[in-house]
Design a protein around this motif. Sequence first.
Motif, PDB file in Angstrom:
ATOM      1  N   LYS A 237      41.189  33.396  27.304  1.00  0.00           N
ATOM      2  CA  LYS A 237      42.337  34.194  27.768  1.00  0.00           C
ATOM      3  C   LYS A 237      42.642  33.954  29.242  1.00  0.00           C
ATOM      4  O   LYS A 237      43.784  34.025  29.670  1.00  0.00           O
ATOM      5  CB  LYS A 237      42.053  35.680  27.578  1.00  0.00           C
ATOM      6  CG  LYS A 237      42.153  36.161  26.141  1.00  0.00           C
ATOM      7  CD  LYS A 237      42.145  37.697  26.095  1.00  0.00           C
ATOM      8  CE  LYS A 237      42.307  38.246  24.701  1.00  0.00           C
ATOM      9  NZ  LYS A 237      41.044  38.254  23.940  1.00  0.00           N
TER      10      LYS A 237
ATOM     11  N   TYR B 160      46.221  32.966  30.887  1.00  0.00           N
ATOM     12  CA  TYR B 160      46.801  33.703  32.010  1.00  0.00           C
ATOM     13  C   TYR B 160      47.199  32.716  33.122  1.00  0.00           C
ATOM     14  O   TYR B 160      48.302  32.781  33.675  1.00  0.00           O
ATOM     15  CB  TYR B 160      45.771  34.702  32.557  1.00  0.00           C
ATOM     16  CG  TYR B 160      46.240  35.460  33.776  1.00  0.00           C
ATOM     17  CD1 TYR B 160      46.957  36.649  33.645  1.00  0.00           C
ATOM     18  CD2 TYR B 160      46.000  34.988  35.069  1.00  0.00           C
ATOM     19  CE1 TYR B 160      47.401  37.346  34.751  1.00  0.00           C
ATOM     20  CE2 TYR B 160      46.449  35.671  36.181  1.00  0.00           C
ATOM     21  CZ  TYR B 160      47.148  36.852  36.014  1.00  0.00           C
ATOM     22  OH  TYR B 160      47.605  37.529  37.117  1.00  0.00           O
ATOM     23  N   GLU B 161      46.307  31.792  33.425  1.00  0.00           N
ATOM     24  CA  GLU B 161      46.562  30.864  34.527  1.00  0.00           C
ATOM     25  C   GLU B 161      47.684  29.876  34.201  1.00  0.00           C
ATOM     26  O   GLU B 161      48.443  29.483  35.086  1.00  0.00           O
ATOM     27  CB  GLU B 161      45.264  30.138  34.893  1.00  0.00           C
ATOM     28  CG  GLU B 161      44.302  31.105  35.558  1.00  0.00           C
ATOM     29  CD  GLU B 161      42.882  30.602  35.677  1.00  0.00           C
ATOM     30  OE1 GLU B 161      42.089  31.274  36.348  1.00  0.00           O
ATOM     31  OE2 GLU B 161      42.557  29.541  35.100  1.00  0.00           O
TER      32      GLU B 161
ATOM     33  N   GLU C 276      50.279  30.659  32.448  1.00  0.00           N
ATOM     34  CA  GLU C 276      51.496  31.449  32.709  1.00  0.00           C
ATOM     35  C   GLU C 276      51.801  31.475  34.209  1.00  0.00           C
ATOM     36  O   GLU C 276      52.954  31.400  34.626  1.00  0.00           O
ATOM     37  CB  GLU C 276      51.326  32.888  32.192  1.00  0.00           C
ATOM     38  CG  GLU C 276      51.199  32.992  30.680  1.00  0.00           C
ATOM     39  CD  GLU C 276      52.524  32.841  29.930  1.00  0.00           C
ATOM     40  OE1 GLU C 276      53.594  32.931  30.559  1.00  0.00           O
ATOM     41  OE2 GLU C 276      52.483  32.636  28.705  1.00  0.00           O
TER      42      GLU C 276
ATOM     43  N   VAL D 250      51.687  36.720  37.867  1.00  0.00           N
ATOM     44  CA  VAL D 250      52.354  36.581  36.568  1.00  0.00           C
ATOM     45  C   VAL D 250      53.151  37.861  36.312  1.00  0.00           C
ATOM     46  O   VAL D 250      52.619  38.846  35.815  1.00  0.00           O
ATOM     47  CB  VAL D 250      51.347  36.355  35.416  1.00  0.00           C
ATOM     48  CG1 VAL D 250      52.093  36.037  34.126  1.00  0.00           C
ATOM     49  CG2 VAL D 250      50.385  35.223  35.739  1.00  0.00           C
TER      50      VAL D 250
ATOM     51  N   PHE E  49      55.105  37.606  30.655  1.00  0.00           N
ATOM     52  CA  PHE E  49      54.433  36.634  29.792  1.00  0.00           C
ATOM     53  C   PHE E  49      55.355  36.163  28.685  1.00  0.00           C
ATOM     54  O   PHE E  49      56.289  36.844  28.312  1.00  0.00           O
ATOM     55  CB  PHE E  49      53.184  37.277  29.157  1.00  0.00           C
ATOM     56  CG  PHE E  49      52.089  37.497  30.146  1.00  0.00           C
ATOM     57  CD1 PHE E  49      51.046  36.604  30.265  1.00  0.00           C
ATOM     58  CD2 PHE E  49      52.114  38.596  30.988  1.00  0.00           C
ATOM     59  CE1 PHE E  49      50.040  36.792  31.196  1.00  0.00           C
ATOM     60  CE2 PHE E  49      51.118  38.794  31.933  1.00  0.00           C
ATOM     61  CZ  PHE E  49      50.084  37.888  32.027  1.00  0.00           C
TER      62      PHE E  49
ATOM     63  N   SER F 267      48.254  40.296  30.221  1.00  0.00           N
ATOM     64  CA  SER F 267      46.925  40.154  30.802  1.00  0.00           C
ATOM     65  C   SER F 267      47.040  40.303  32.308  1.00  0.00           C
ATOM     66  O   SER F 267      48.061  39.924  32.890  1.00  0.00           O
ATOM     67  CB  SER F 267      46.346  38.778  30.501  1.00  0.00           C
ATOM     68  OG  SER F 267      46.088  38.658  29.138  1.00  0.00           O
TER      69      SER F 267
ATOM     70  N   LYS G 173      44.560  39.349  35.507  1.00  0.00           N
ATOM     71  CA  LYS G 173      43.278  38.774  35.926  1.00  0.00           C
ATOM     72  C   LYS G 173      42.791  39.493  37.172  1.00  0.00           C
ATOM     73  O   LYS G 173      43.507  39.543  38.175  1.00  0.00           O
ATOM     74  CB  LYS G 173      43.444  37.275  36.183  1.00  0.00           C
ATOM     75  CG  LYS G 173      42.137  36.586  36.491  1.00  0.00           C
ATOM     76  CD  LYS G 173      42.349  35.097  36.674  1.00  0.00           C
ATOM     77  CE  LYS G 173      41.161  34.500  37.394  1.00  0.00           C
ATOM     78  NZ  LYS G 173      41.388  33.144  37.851  1.00  0.00           N
TER      79      LYS G 173
ATOM     80  N   THR H 287      41.399  41.128  32.602  1.00  0.00           N
ATOM     81  CA  THR H 287      40.669  39.937  32.192  1.00  0.00           C
ATOM     82  C   THR H 287      40.060  39.225  33.385  1.00  0.00           C
ATOM     83  O   THR H 287      40.445  39.443  34.524  1.00  0.00           O
ATOM     84  CB  THR H 287      41.608  39.028  31.360  1.00  0.00           C
ATOM     85  OG1 THR H 287      40.856  37.942  30.869  1.00  0.00           O
ATOM     86  CG2 THR H 287      42.746  38.474  32.174  1.00  0.00           C
TER      87      THR H 287
END
Length: 449
Positions: A12, A16-17, A19, A136, A139, A146, A148, A195
């Motif tokens: 995940k 995320y990265e 995105e 982000v 999404f 998510s 981070k 996350t």
Amino acid sequence: MPTVAFHTLGCKVNHYETEAIWQLFKKAGYERTEFESRADVYVINTCTVTNTGDKKSRQVIRRAVRRNPDAVVCVTGCYAQTSPAEVMAIPGVDIVIGTQDRHKILDYVEQFQRERQPINAVHNIMKTRVFEEMDVPSFTDRTRASLKIQEGCNNFCTFCIIPWARGLMRSRNPQEIIRQARQLVAAGYKEIVLTGIHTGGYGTDLKDYNFAALLRDLDEQVPGLKRIRISSIEASQITDEVIDVLQRSDKIVRHLHIPLQSGSNTVLKRMRRKYTVEFFAERLARLREVFPELAVTSDVIVGFPGETEEEFMETYHFIREQQFSELHVFPYSKRTGTPAARMPDQVDEETKHDRVRRLIALSDQLAKEYASRFEGHVLEVIPEEQDKDHPGMYIGYTDNYLKVRFPGTEEMVGELVKVKITKAGYPYNEGEFVRIVPDGAAHSVKLSS
């Protein structure tokens, strides 16, 4: 308009990265296209958690090179970080960036377009002490966002390469987290999944601030947020203070993912996990005193080097006793460069697969037992998508991570709706729509039911 295509392998955090990297290209005027089509730039975000991760990463890189030999091919992520020379050696790879400095990716693309010289931008991750901010605001998936909150891990379990790919623990600035959570709520998200590489370890590198404090601040300072989900938390990070925050919050969901890896103390020791099964059981008992209906999902590795049938059965019985609601079961897979790969008494594949099969059967049984407790109950669901095989039926998750299929409409996607569970089951529970929960409505689901 120049085009960019992405392919993400692994966890995940990687998704995320990807995105976050897409946001950078979007600002620079790029249009996003499918990975299978012809693009000007390909970005492959790689995984290295197993040797198979490396292999899949290499296959995907070659696919991009074949798709458009004139494109700029950028490789980032964990495999790029641990084996940059191996990645650079693949014909057609132009830029290699590891798990840091991703914000410079467009500069590297422009530099490559000017100079046509391959760029290796990977540095020693072990020296990095600062969390890399990557924003982000929204999404591609419109229902769950998510967020981070940390990077890296200090645990060095004997089976795991990740500290070498991600570096040591570093936490994101709490103000940045709150700011981004508010931004996500403003973009329409009702649920945020916290996350990271070692999510519950958040704050161990900060002064006077910890994971419990972050949960408290997210709960109090982000109006409009309906659900906070923790992607994963180690048993040792479930402190009494964290339990206290969970108990007071009506946003943190009734579901925790707590990796067990093995239910045998001798195996846990060889894995260099920092807890015993007794400690793990005590934390679960404490959680369940407070939340009798808590769903606890977990990760288990079977066939770790030297695992005997007795040790496996210890794991089997522990899982049955503790009544996990679902397991992710993995056969141990050798990771070159880790201590476990060099251990004697490697378990043969046939034994591993037999143990995986037995644990998955147990997991299915436990999942059905857990779900059956909610038959006839009305739960809150966020519908995520239409069921492809059943037109008019929508699929979403309850706060305690039951997957529910029920008759709905497109307008419900991403909203919070009340659904009555008519038939419990696994992987799906059948439900009937009751009503949409209006925005701003107070939550009736309190964690401690």
